[in-house]
Design a protein around this motif. Sequence first.
Motif, PDB file in Angstrom:
ATOM      1  N   MET A   2     -25.893  -7.770 -38.488  1.00  0.00           N
ATOM      2  CA  MET A   2     -27.383  -7.426 -38.467  1.00  0.00           C
ATOM      3  C   MET A   2     -28.437  -8.834 -39.008  1.00  0.00           C
ATOM      4  N   PRO A   3     -27.751  -9.737 -39.621  1.00  0.00           N
ATOM      5  CA  PRO A   3     -28.695 -10.680 -40.009  1.00  0.00           C
ATOM      6  C   PRO A   3     -28.945 -11.709 -38.863  1.00  0.00           C
ATOM      7  N   TYR A   4     -28.121 -11.637 -37.667  1.00  0.00           N
ATOM      8  CA  TYR A   4     -28.211 -12.080 -36.579  1.00  0.00           C
ATOM      9  C   TYR A   4     -29.165 -11.370 -35.296  1.00  0.00           C
ATOM     10  N   CYS A   5     -29.633 -10.432 -35.524  1.00  0.00           N
ATOM     11  CA  CYS A   5     -30.229  -9.510 -34.609  1.00  0.00           C
ATOM     12  C   CYS A   5     -31.841 -10.293 -34.555  1.00  0.00           C
ATOM     13  N   LYS A   6     -31.692 -11.504 -33.982  1.00  0.00           N
ATOM     14  CA  LYS A   6     -33.018 -12.297 -34.203  1.00  0.00           C
ATOM     15  C   LYS A   6     -34.216 -11.755 -33.121  1.00  0.00           C
ATOM     16  N   PHE A   7     -34.178 -10.698 -32.401  1.00  0.00           N
ATOM     17  CA  PHE A   7     -35.168 -10.244 -31.674  1.00  0.00           C
ATOM     18  C   PHE A   7     -35.805  -9.126 -32.450  1.00  0.00           C
ATOM     19  N   ALA A  67     -26.037 -15.345 -31.078  1.00  0.00           N
ATOM     20  CA  ALA A  67     -27.165 -15.926 -31.908  1.00  0.00           C
ATOM     21  C   ALA A  67     -26.464 -16.324 -33.224  1.00  0.00           C
ATOM     22  N   ALA A  68     -25.283 -15.856 -33.676  1.00  0.00           N
ATOM     23  CA  ALA A  68     -24.539 -16.180 -34.968  1.00  0.00           C
ATOM     24  C   ALA A  68     -23.985 -17.617 -34.664  1.00  0.00           C
ATOM     25  N   LYS A  69     -23.329 -17.525 -33.243  1.00  0.00           N
ATOM     26  CA  LYS A  69     -22.315 -18.614 -32.828  1.00  0.00           C
ATOM     27  C   LYS A  69     -23.359 -19.990 -32.785  1.00  0.00           C
ATOM     28  N   GLU A  70     -24.598 -19.656 -32.273  1.00  0.00           N
ATOM     29  CA  GLU A  70     -25.515 -20.792 -32.281  1.00  0.00           C
ATOM     30  C   GLU A  70     -25.853 -21.548 -33.518  1.00  0.00           C
ATOM     31  N   LYS A  71     -25.479 -20.701 -34.789  1.00  0.00           N
ATOM     32  CA  LYS A  71     -25.977 -21.068 -36.016  1.00  0.00           C
ATOM     33  C   LYS A  71     -24.397 -21.613 -36.508  1.00  0.00           C
ATOM     34  N   GLY A  72     -23.388 -21.632 -35.769  1.00  0.00           N
ATOM     35  CA  GLY A  72     -22.251 -22.132 -36.192  1.00  0.00           C
ATOM     36  C   GLY A  72     -21.214 -20.944 -37.229  1.00  0.00           C
ATOM     37  N   VAL A  73     -21.671 -19.673 -36.968  1.00  0.00           N
ATOM     38  CA  VAL A  73     -20.975 -18.497 -37.603  1.00  0.00           C
ATOM     39  C   VAL A  73     -20.395 -17.728 -36.454  1.00  0.00           C
ATOM     40  N   ASP A  74     -18.871 -17.746 -36.511  1.00  0.00           N
ATOM     41  CA  ASP A  74     -18.206 -17.057 -35.611  1.00  0.00           C
ATOM     42  C   ASP A  74     -18.071 -15.574 -36.185  1.00  0.00           C
ATOM     43  N   LEU A  75     -18.538 -14.497 -35.856  1.00  0.00           N
ATOM     44  CA  LEU A  75     -18.418 -13.289 -36.105  1.00  0.00           C
ATOM     45  C   LEU A  75     -17.228 -12.592 -35.701  1.00  0.00           C
ATOM     46  N   LEU A  76     -16.688 -13.084 -34.561  1.00  0.00           N
ATOM     47  CA  LEU A  76     -15.545 -12.582 -34.049  1.00  0.00           C
ATOM     48  C   LEU A  76     -14.454 -13.582 -34.208  1.00  0.00           C
ATOM     49  N   SER A  77     -14.023 -13.977 -35.479  1.00  0.00           N
ATOM     50  CA  SER A  77     -12.982 -14.734 -35.821  1.00  0.00           C
ATOM     51  C   SER A  77     -11.570 -14.341 -35.506  1.00  0.00           C
ATOM     52  N   ASP A  78     -10.582 -15.058 -35.444  1.00  0.00           N
ATOM     53  CA  ASP A  78      -9.271 -14.327 -35.374  1.00  0.00           C
ATOM     54  C   ASP A  78      -8.747 -13.318 -36.432  1.00  0.00           C
ATOM     55  N   ASP A  79      -9.299 -13.584 -37.440  1.00  0.00           N
ATOM     56  CA  ASP A  79      -8.945 -12.401 -38.494  1.00  0.00           C
ATOM     57  C   ASP A  79      -9.887 -11.092 -38.254  1.00  0.00           C
ATOM     58  N   VAL A  80     -10.898 -11.459 -37.734  1.00  0.00           N
ATOM     59  CA  VAL A  80     -11.770 -10.331 -37.578  1.00  0.00           C
ATOM     60  C   VAL A  80     -11.237  -9.386 -36.364  1.00  0.00           C
ATOM     61  N   VAL A  81     -10.914 -10.193 -35.571  1.00  0.00           N
ATOM     62  CA  VAL A  81     -10.414  -9.544 -34.366  1.00  0.00           C
ATOM     63  C   VAL A  81      -8.985  -8.945 -34.567  1.00  0.00           C
ATOM     64  N   LYS A  82      -8.319  -9.327 -35.231  1.00  0.00           N
ATOM     65  CA  LYS A  82      -7.035  -8.891 -35.682  1.00  0.00           C
ATOM     66  C   LYS A  82      -7.259  -7.500 -36.380  1.00  0.00           C
ATOM     67  N   GLU A  83      -8.119  -7.639 -37.229  1.00  0.00           N
ATOM     68  CA  GLU A  83      -8.414  -6.279 -38.039  1.00  0.00           C
ATOM     69  C   GLU A  83      -8.998  -5.173 -37.154  1.00  0.00           C
ATOM     70  N   LEU A  84      -9.983  -5.677 -36.140  1.00  0.00           N
ATOM     71  CA  LEU A  84     -10.321  -4.551 -35.384  1.00  0.00           C
ATOM     72  C   LEU A  84      -9.040  -3.933 -34.563  1.00  0.00           C
ATOM     73  N   GLU A  85      -8.431  -5.024 -33.833  1.00  0.00           N
ATOM     74  CA  GLU A  85      -7.186  -4.410 -33.043  1.00  0.00           C
ATOM     75  C   GLU A  85      -6.314  -3.922 -33.569  1.00  0.00           C
ATOM     76  N   SER A 124     -25.931  -9.795 -28.309  1.00  0.00           N
ATOM     77  CA  SER A 124     -26.883 -10.888 -28.618  1.00  0.00           C
ATOM     78  C   SER A 124     -26.667 -11.455 -29.881  1.00  0.00           C
ATOM     79  N   ALA A 125     -26.252 -10.581 -31.024  1.00  0.00           N
ATOM     80  CA  ALA A 125     -26.164 -10.975 -32.213  1.00  0.00           C
ATOM     81  C   ALA A 125     -25.303 -11.869 -32.575  1.00  0.00           C
ATOM     82  N   VAL A 126     -24.013 -11.569 -31.776  1.00  0.00           N
ATOM     83  CA  VAL A 126     -22.762 -12.409 -31.864  1.00  0.00           C
ATOM     84  C   VAL A 126     -23.064 -13.721 -31.208  1.00  0.00           C
TER      85      VAL A 126
END
Length: 262
Positions: free
Chosen positions: A161-166, A220-238, A216-218
């Motif tokens: 949500m914080p990265y929904c820049k539009f 936008a976050a990457k542009e700010k140096g934040v990886d919303l889909l880090s390995d740990d997050v992907v593993k939890e989702l999987e 787009s939020a993912v």
Amino acid sequence: MSGVYDNQADIYLDARPTYPADWYSKLAALSHRHNLAWDAGTGNGQAAIGIAEHYERVVATDVSETMLNLGKPHPKVTYHHTPPSMTEDEMVNLIGGGENSVDLITVATAVHWFDLPRFYAIANRLLRRPGGIIAVWSYNTDMVVSPEFDSVMTRFNAETMPYCKFPESQYFLDGYKTLPFPFESVGLGYEGKPIELEMKKTVSFEGFLRMLRSWSAVGAAKEKGVDLLSDDVVKELETAWGGYELVRTIVYKTFMLAGTVR
């Protein structure tokens, strides 16, 4: 909003759910004639192709040339690039029939990016009186897979949500409840109260993950140096999904507003 999805257009379009055919049938039943339809923000033409089953001619437009290059050919559909620099008169002339000539206008998962006063002014000029119909619909991050996966996805959505820049994002995040829609109701939602619908998409976790990476939020976050889909997050989702190759059905909560000129 050219550029929002341009960089990953093929991924984005591949992951999108398919709009149900009965939606087009319902809209076609509402319009008095079936000569000309306009699909604005057409993307790769998914909605335009569906509309073409009910109308003699469909004009499909988009501000993104990248998306239009992915347009699906159809004998009844013509694709046109419509940059924001086009005037209202140029848009009216492009659609082909001039004022009071369009039987159906559709915008699938795109109207929230539009210059709404300008678009609605053009729509009011083009729609046939009486009997011309305009319908806009979309879906957001509200989806159902399974109780376990849904709880994990809810947390992920909160992180994005914080990265929904539009600022326009708020319209579809609100389920179009706050979207201006200055048209007379035809029984399929009205301003402030869209009709709630569902769409289904069968996909593997791999396909679902590709869609998340196109958000787009993912990006936008990457542009700010934040990886919303880090390995740990992907593993939890999987894990919550049930495995990388497991195919599941996603139920997307969708919303629609349809109306006619007041």
